[in-house]
Design a protein around this motif. Structure first.
Motif, mmCIF file in Angstrom:
data_model
loop_
_atom_site.group_PDB
_atom_site.id
_atom_site.type_symbol
_atom_site.label_atom_id
_atom_site.label_comp_id
_atom_site.label_asym_id
_atom_site.label_seq_id
_atom_site.Cartn_x
_atom_site.Cartn_y
_atom_site.Cartn_z
ATOM 1 N N ASP A 118 0.868 -1.167 0.000
ATOM 2 C CA ASP A 118 0.000 0.000 0.000
ATOM 3 C C ASP A 118 0.911 1.225 0.000
ATOM 4 O OD1 ASP A 118 -1.697 2.125 0.485
ATOM 5 O OD2 ASP A 118 -2.963 1.016 1.885
ATOM 6 N N PRO A 119 1.103 1.875 -1.144
ATOM 7 C CA PRO A 119 2.070 2.962 -1.233
ATOM 8 C C PRO A 119 1.780 4.139 -0.322
ATOM 9 C CG PRO A 119 1.421 2.203 -3.425
ATOM 10 C CD PRO A 119 0.480 1.577 -2.449
ATOM 11 N N GLU A 120 0.566 4.252 0.182
ATOM 12 C CA GLU A 120 0.216 5.367 1.059
ATOM 13 C C GLU A 120 1.110 5.415 2.289
ATOM 14 O OE1 GLU A 120 -1.606 8.742 2.473
ATOM 15 O OE2 GLU A 120 -1.838 7.792 0.510
ATOM 16 N N TYR A 121 1.626 4.256 2.705
ATOM 17 C CA TYR A 121 2.394 4.182 3.947
ATOM 18 C C TYR A 121 3.906 4.154 3.713
ATOM 19 C CZ TYR A 121 -2.209 2.782 5.684
ATOM 20 O OH TYR A 121 -3.543 2.726 5.997
ATOM 21 N N SER A 122 4.349 4.514 2.531
ATOM 22 C CA SER A 122 5.756 4.324 2.191
ATOM 23 C C SER A 122 6.712 5.240 2.940
ATOM 24 C CB SER A 122 5.956 4.505 0.682
ATOM 25 O OG SER A 122 5.565 5.809 0.281
ATOM 26 N N ASP A 123 6.229 6.311 3.565
ATOM 27 C CA ASP A 123 7.109 7.254 4.254
ATOM 28 C C ASP A 123 7.177 7.053 5.764
ATOM 29 O OD1 ASP A 123 7.845 8.570 1.954
ATOM 30 O OD2 ASP A 123 6.267 10.080 2.100
ATOM 31 N N LEU A 124 6.492 6.064 6.296
ATOM 32 C CA LEU A 124 6.324 5.987 7.750
ATOM 33 C C LEU A 124 7.632 5.826 8.512
ATOM 34 C CD1 LEU A 124 3.032 3.956 8.285
ATOM 35 C CD2 LEU A 124 3.429 6.401 8.565
ATOM 36 N N LEU A 125 8.623 5.147 7.965
ATOM 37 C CA LEU A 125 9.907 4.980 8.663
ATOM 38 C C LEU A 125 11.043 5.700 7.933
ATOM 39 C CD1 LEU A 125 9.785 1.224 9.757
ATOM 40 C CD2 LEU A 125 9.410 3.243 11.159
ATOM 41 N N ARG A 126 10.681 6.680 7.124
ATOM 42 C CA ARG A 126 11.680 7.372 6.312
ATOM 43 C C ARG A 126 12.651 8.177 7.182
ATOM 44 N NH1 ARG A 126 9.546 11.869 2.285
ATOM 45 N NH2 ARG A 126 9.988 13.259 4.055
ATOM 46 N N LEU A 127 13.926 8.094 6.842
ATOM 47 C CA LEU A 127 14.942 8.959 7.433
ATOM 48 C C LEU A 127 15.196 10.089 6.446
ATOM 49 C CD1 LEU A 127 16.934 9.319 9.830
ATOM 50 C CD2 LEU A 127 18.617 8.092 8.456
ATOM 51 N N ASP A 128 15.070 11.316 6.892
ATOM 52 C CA ASP A 128 15.016 12.431 5.961
ATOM 53 C C ASP A 128 16.362 12.927 5.459
ATOM 54 O OD1 ASP A 128 12.276 12.612 5.720
ATOM 55 O OD2 ASP A 128 12.058 13.873 7.497
ATOM 56 N N PHE A 129 17.452 12.364 5.921
ATOM 57 C CA PHE A 129 18.746 12.743 5.365
ATOM 58 C C PHE A 129 19.521 11.487 4.991
ATOM 59 C CE2 PHE A 129 19.603 12.156 9.877
ATOM 60 C CZ PHE A 129 20.768 11.403 9.853
ATOM 61 N N GLY A 130 20.597 11.689 4.249
ATOM 62 C CA GLY A 130 21.426 10.568 3.831
ATOM 63 C C GLY A 130 21.194 10.141 2.404
#
Length: 338
Positions: free
Chosen positions: A184-196
């Motif tokens: 379900d692509p809607e949840y693809s950012d839930l554990l995203r680390l915003d740098f690197g």
């Protein structure tokens, strides 16, 4: 369908650490971590890489299978934390460490479900290449403590470990039957680390992993303005696991009631029970007893639990085992006939 089975398992763990003794080094409220129920986690010494763990597990699995690395037709590696380097392939690096001159490799980065669904890619390759006989599948989790606080991501303690399995065409035990997964692509950012990454290569000045938001902070941020969507997400976590297990059963031509054991992520007992209960499986026929002594080893959880329970006699020949897991936005299941 392809007739394959797991010949052998190999393991590599970081050094055993006491959760109670180490929690204060990671969080300001260590009692919260201790209450989760884990007593031991594995932390690899500084300088020990994910590839080092992968090689150790692979060498053990190859030795137990009675073959050398040059017999392999395929090497698949799944990593569930940061790779050692950018623009670099962990599967190719492992093949080099094993002194394989030329082979097929595949690198997976599918998060905590990769140890479950990775067997599908092994099966797919062997199905399309009838001349191939042996495959090596390795799942490794080596936490980068610069990027992640291993005790403040989700309600588990993150551990360093690798598991390797040698898969052979026509092997009569630990047989792969089917896999099922959807995203379900809607949840693809839930554990995203915003740098690197390419968008923001460097962390903010003075940043440490102690400042990293937990997954629950990120969940609240994503659903802050929509409580109904949050309730839907919480409910779907478990109902969708039942859905993918049932999908795997249909592909394998077995009934859900035929399942003897369920192996989920090394989560807290209440979460494991929430997965197993709707499938009619009591907690004693899950990985709930194993989890407190290992912590969450990323995508390696399920195969390590499967191997340890096979070797201890908790799983018997003929038992049907459902491996299942959740990655960020992905649900997956694989059926194994012991």
């Amino acid at each position: 369908m392809v007739d394959i089975g797991i010949v052998s398992f190999g393991y590599a763990f970081g050094e055993d650490q006491s959760v109670a003794g180490a929690a204060a080094d990671y969080v300001s409220d260590p009692e919260r971590v201790v209450k989760w129920g884990y007593h031991t986690f594995h932390r690899a010494p500084d300088g020990v890489t994910g590839t080092d763990l992968s090689r150790s597990a692979a060498e053990q699995a190859l030795s137990r299978a009675g073959i050398t690395a040059d017999a392999l037709d395929l090497v698949v590696v799944a990593i569930t934390d940061m790779p050692e380097y950018s623009y670099w392939d962990s599967a190719s690096a492992l093949a080099r460490e094993l002194k394989i001159g030329r082979t097929q490799t595949l690198l997976l980065q599918e998060g905590c479900g990769s140890g479950v669904n990775g067997l599908f890619y092994v099966a797919s390759t062997l199905a399309l290449q009838p001349e191939a006989e042996y495959a090596l599948f390795v799942v490794v989790n080596r936490v980068s403590e610069f990027h992640r606080n291993r005790m403040n991501v989700i309600n588990t303690v993150l551990s360093d470990a690798a598991v390797a399995v040698v898969v052979r065409r026509g092997h009569g035990s630990n047989k792969w039957l089917a896999s099922e997964q959807f995203t379900d692509p809607e949840y693809s950012d839930l554990l995203r680390l915003d740098f690197g990454g390419a968008v923001t290569p460097l962390p903010p000045a003075g940043w440490t992993s102690a400042d990293a938001p937990s997954a629950y902070d990120q969940v609240r941020e994503q659903f802050g303005g929509n409580p109904a969507a949050l309730r839907t997400f919480i409910g779907e976590r478990y109902t969708r696991l039942v859905e993918v297990v049932e999908g795997a059963c249909r592909r394998a031509g077995v009934a859900r009631t035929d399942i003897d054991h369920v192996i989920y992520l090394n989560d807290v007992p209440s979460s494991i029970a929430a997965v197993a209960g709707p499938l009619g499986i009591p907690l004693e026929r899950t990985n709930a007893a194993i989890a407190p002594g290992h912590g969450h080893m990323g995508g390696a959880d399920q195969l390590i639990s499967l191997g340890l329970q096979v070797e201890s006699g908790e799983l018997n020949p003929g038992d049907l085992v459902a491996l299942c897991g959740i990655s960020t936005g992905r649900w997956c299941a694989t059926l194994i006939r012991v």
